[in-house]
Design a protein around this motif. Structure first.
Motif, short mmCIF file in Angstrom:
data_model
loop_
_atom_site.label_atom_id
_atom_site.label_comp_id
_atom_site.label_asym_id
_atom_site.label_seq_id
_atom_site.Cartn_x
_atom_site.Cartn_y
_atom_site.Cartn_z
N ASN A 178 0.83 -1.42 -0.15
CA ASN A 178 -0.20 -0.04 0.11
C ASN A 178 1.01 1.15 0.12
O ASN A 178 0.38 2.46 0.27
CB ASN A 178 -0.81 -0.03 1.15
CG ASN A 178 -0.17 -0.08 2.44
OD1 ASN A 178 0.89 -0.38 2.31
ND2 ASN A 178 -0.93 0.21 3.79
N ALA A 179 2.22 1.25 -0.04
CA ALA A 179 3.05 2.35 -0.10
C ALA A 179 2.90 2.90 -1.72
O ALA A 179 2.71 2.02 -2.59
CB ALA A 179 4.51 1.92 0.13
N LYS B 107 0.70 -6.55 3.11
CA LYS B 107 -0.40 -5.54 3.15
C LYS B 107 -1.12 -5.73 1.99
O LYS B 107 -1.61 -4.41 1.53
CB LYS B 107 0.09 -4.35 3.94
CG LYS B 107 0.68 -4.19 5.17
CD LYS B 107 1.18 -2.95 5.49
CE LYS B 107 1.74 -2.81 7.01
NZ LYS B 107 1.92 -1.54 7.49
N LEU B 108 -1.38 -6.73 1.30
CA LEU B 108 -2.02 -6.79 0.06
C LEU B 108 -3.65 -6.61 0.32
O LEU B 108 -4.08 -6.35 -0.51
CB LEU B 108 -1.77 -8.07 -0.86
CG LEU B 108 -0.37 -8.18 -1.43
CD1 LEU B 108 -0.19 -9.66 -1.93
CD2 LEU B 108 -0.39 -7.28 -2.54
N ASP B 109 -4.07 -6.97 1.46
CA ASP B 109 -5.53 -6.55 1.97
C ASP B 109 -5.62 -5.23 2.28
O ASP B 109 -6.77 -4.87 2.48
CB ASP B 109 -5.66 -7.53 3.12
CG ASP B 109 -4.96 -7.14 4.50
OD1 ASP B 109 -3.69 -6.72 4.02
OD2 ASP B 109 -5.34 -7.21 5.46
N LEU C 217 9.97 -11.66 -6.46
CA LEU C 217 8.94 -11.87 -5.21
C LEU C 217 8.94 -13.42 -4.94
O LEU C 217 8.76 -14.17 -5.54
CB LEU C 217 7.61 -11.47 -5.94
CG LEU C 217 6.45 -11.33 -5.00
CD1 LEU C 217 6.75 -10.47 -3.85
CD2 LEU C 217 5.01 -11.13 -5.75
N ALA C 218 9.20 -13.25 -3.44
CA ALA C 218 9.38 -14.53 -2.77
C ALA C 218 8.00 -15.09 -1.95
O ALA C 218 7.45 -15.94 -2.22
CB ALA C 218 10.36 -14.61 -1.78
N TYR C 219 7.49 -13.86 -1.32
CA TYR C 219 6.25 -14.22 -0.63
C TYR C 219 5.19 -13.20 -0.71
O TYR C 219 5.59 -12.00 -1.13
CB TYR C 219 6.49 -14.73 0.87
CG TYR C 219 7.44 -15.57 1.00
CD1 TYR C 219 6.85 -16.99 1.29
CD2 TYR C 219 8.90 -15.63 1.20
CE1 TYR C 219 7.55 -18.23 1.46
CE2 TYR C 219 9.66 -16.58 1.58
CZ TYR C 219 8.97 -18.07 1.48
OH TYR C 219 9.86 -19.10 1.80
N THR C 220 3.92 -13.56 -0.68
CA THR C 220 2.90 -12.46 -0.35
C THR C 220 2.19 -12.69 0.96
O THR C 220 2.04 -13.91 1.14
CB THR C 220 1.95 -12.38 -1.78
OG1 THR C 220 1.37 -13.60 -1.72
CG2 THR C 220 2.58 -12.19 -3.05
N LYS D 28 -10.05 -9.68 -8.67
CA LYS D 28 -10.88 -9.80 -7.35
C LYS D 28 -10.74 -8.37 -6.50
O LYS D 28 -11.91 -8.04 -5.91
CB LYS D 28 -10.78 -10.90 -6.81
CG LYS D 28 -10.81 -12.05 -7.58
CD LYS D 28 -10.37 -13.58 -6.38
CE LYS D 28 -10.82 -14.95 -7.37
NZ LYS D 28 -10.10 -15.98 -6.45
N THR D 29 -9.65 -7.92 -6.53
CA THR D 29 -9.28 -6.90 -5.76
C THR D 29 -10.05 -5.62 -6.43
O THR D 29 -10.56 -4.68 -5.56
CB THR D 29 -7.86 -6.58 -5.59
OG1 THR D 29 -7.37 -7.64 -4.84
CG2 THR D 29 -7.53 -5.34 -4.81
#
Length: 370
Positions: free
Chosen positions: A279-280, A304-306, A325-328, A352-353
């Motif tokens: 979200n930055a 913070k993808l949510d 990108l390793a993890y979300t 979906k988002t």
């Protein structure tokens, strides 16, 4: 002696004997005089050798100020830079207009812009779409093309074991991410195979948060103060297959970031994961990546993808900087709200988002009170 050997050949010979190079400088038309034989001298009449000349003192170095640039040259360079930026902007506009000539590609541009993707990424994806497709048929090819462009780390870094330091700006979610990664590793192996070390003594509750998790999962948690304390803690935990280090967060321009990177580079057996909040602002994310690039992180944990309705902006930054990108992560549940990065699943979540952002009442049922 070295001083005598260094005497130049151009010096005069003994008893008025001309130097060797003086013979070489005589005009060719003149007869070359014979070299006189040196007289035989006894030891009593031999004069004492002259003292070796003192070594010349090198001149002192002086700092010379660089000449000031000509104001006309500076102004000309600035004008050329403005003209270049203007031409690049016009070329981008022409490229977008040409792509929008196809309804299919125009639909792709609108969709990716709605995801938050940058214009450059949207143009690259749209340029590879078949222009003869109908607008309602572009989502499949668009998602496939976008997934191919996302840099994904193959294999989970924690499975390689060792010491992994989580670095990143303040508020990125490093402590929560460290807890999620530790719980994920413990679920696959054993709780006693992973240890957590926190160096974040400045943030209130950071140690207590990890200690509570450690008691719940049976994971070893310890605190380290400063580089020396951290090094001592790592030596005590060297038998653990995996050690996760929760580092202190700093602002991108904080001088402490440089010290942190120096420690990471000096500790050769310590790898790192860069934790970035989705979200930055994209420019802020780019600055963080630039600052932490010398640490050579193994990958990125996008958190913070949510908390964002346009995660495509953060993905665009990763594509531009070619950082894997390793993890979300999205949410506070440990370890549930953490997944290994998957390009296709991530691209599917963008749609979906966007739909959830268009209709925010759909997500309210998760927190509704009966």
């Amino acid at each position: 002696m070295a001083a005598l050997d260094a005497t130049p050949r151009a010096s005069a010979g003994r008893d008025g004997e001309p130097a060797a190079d003086e013979f070489d400088r005589l005009p060719p038309e003149l007869p070359v005089p014979e070299r006189p034989e040196p007289p035989v001298e006894s030891a009593a009449t031999t004069p004492a050798p002259a003292p070796a000349p003192a070594a010349a003192t090198p001149p002192a170095l002086q700092v010379v100020a660089a000449p000031e640039q000509d104001p006309a040259i500076v102004a000309m360079r600035e004008e050329l830079a403005r003209m270049r930026r203007m031409m690049e902007t016009q070329l981008e506009q022409l490229s977008i207009e040409r792509l929008r000539g196809s309804p299919a590609r125009a639909a792709v541009l609108d969709a990716l812009t709605g995801y938050g993707c940058s214009e450059s990424l949207a143009r690259e994806v749209a340029a590879g779409i078949d222009p003869t497709l109908a607008p309602d048929q572009v989502h499949g090819p668009m998602h496939a093309a976008l997934a191919r462009l996302l840099p994904i780390v193959h294999g989970e870094p924690i499975e390689d074991g060792g010491v992994i330091a989580l670095v990143g700006p303040t508020g990125a979610g490093k402590t929560t991410t460290a807890a999620k990664l530790a719980a994920r590793f413990a679920a696959r192996h054993r709780a006693r195979d992973v240890a957590l070390v926190t160096t974040d003594g400045q943030r209130a509750g950071a140690l207590e948060q990890l200690q509570a998790l450690g008691r719940r999962l049976g994971i070893t948690v310890c605190e380290a103060q400063g580089p020396d304390g951290l090094q001592a803690a790592l030596e005590q935990l060297q038998d653990y297959p995996l050690v996760l280090v929760d580092t202190t967060g700093h602002a991108p321009r904080d001088r402490a970031v440089f010290s942190q990177i120096l420690w990471l580079r000096a500790a050769k057996r310590v790898r790192s994961l860069l934790v970035l909040p989705a979200n930055a602002h994209p420019q802020d994310l780019g600055e963080v990546i630039r600052r932490y690039r010398p640490a050579k992180p193994d990958g990125v944990v996008l958190t913070k993808l949510d908390e964002t309705c346009q995660p495509g902006s953060a993905l665009s930054v990763l594509v531009r900087h070619e950082l894997g990108l390793a993890y979300t992560a999205g949410g506070q549940q440990v370890p549930g709200d953490l997944e290994a990065a998957d390009a296709h699943r991530l691209v599917q979540s963008l749609e979906k988002t966007r739909r959830a952002a268009d209709n925010p009442l759909v997500t309210e049922d998760r927190h509704a009170v009966a």
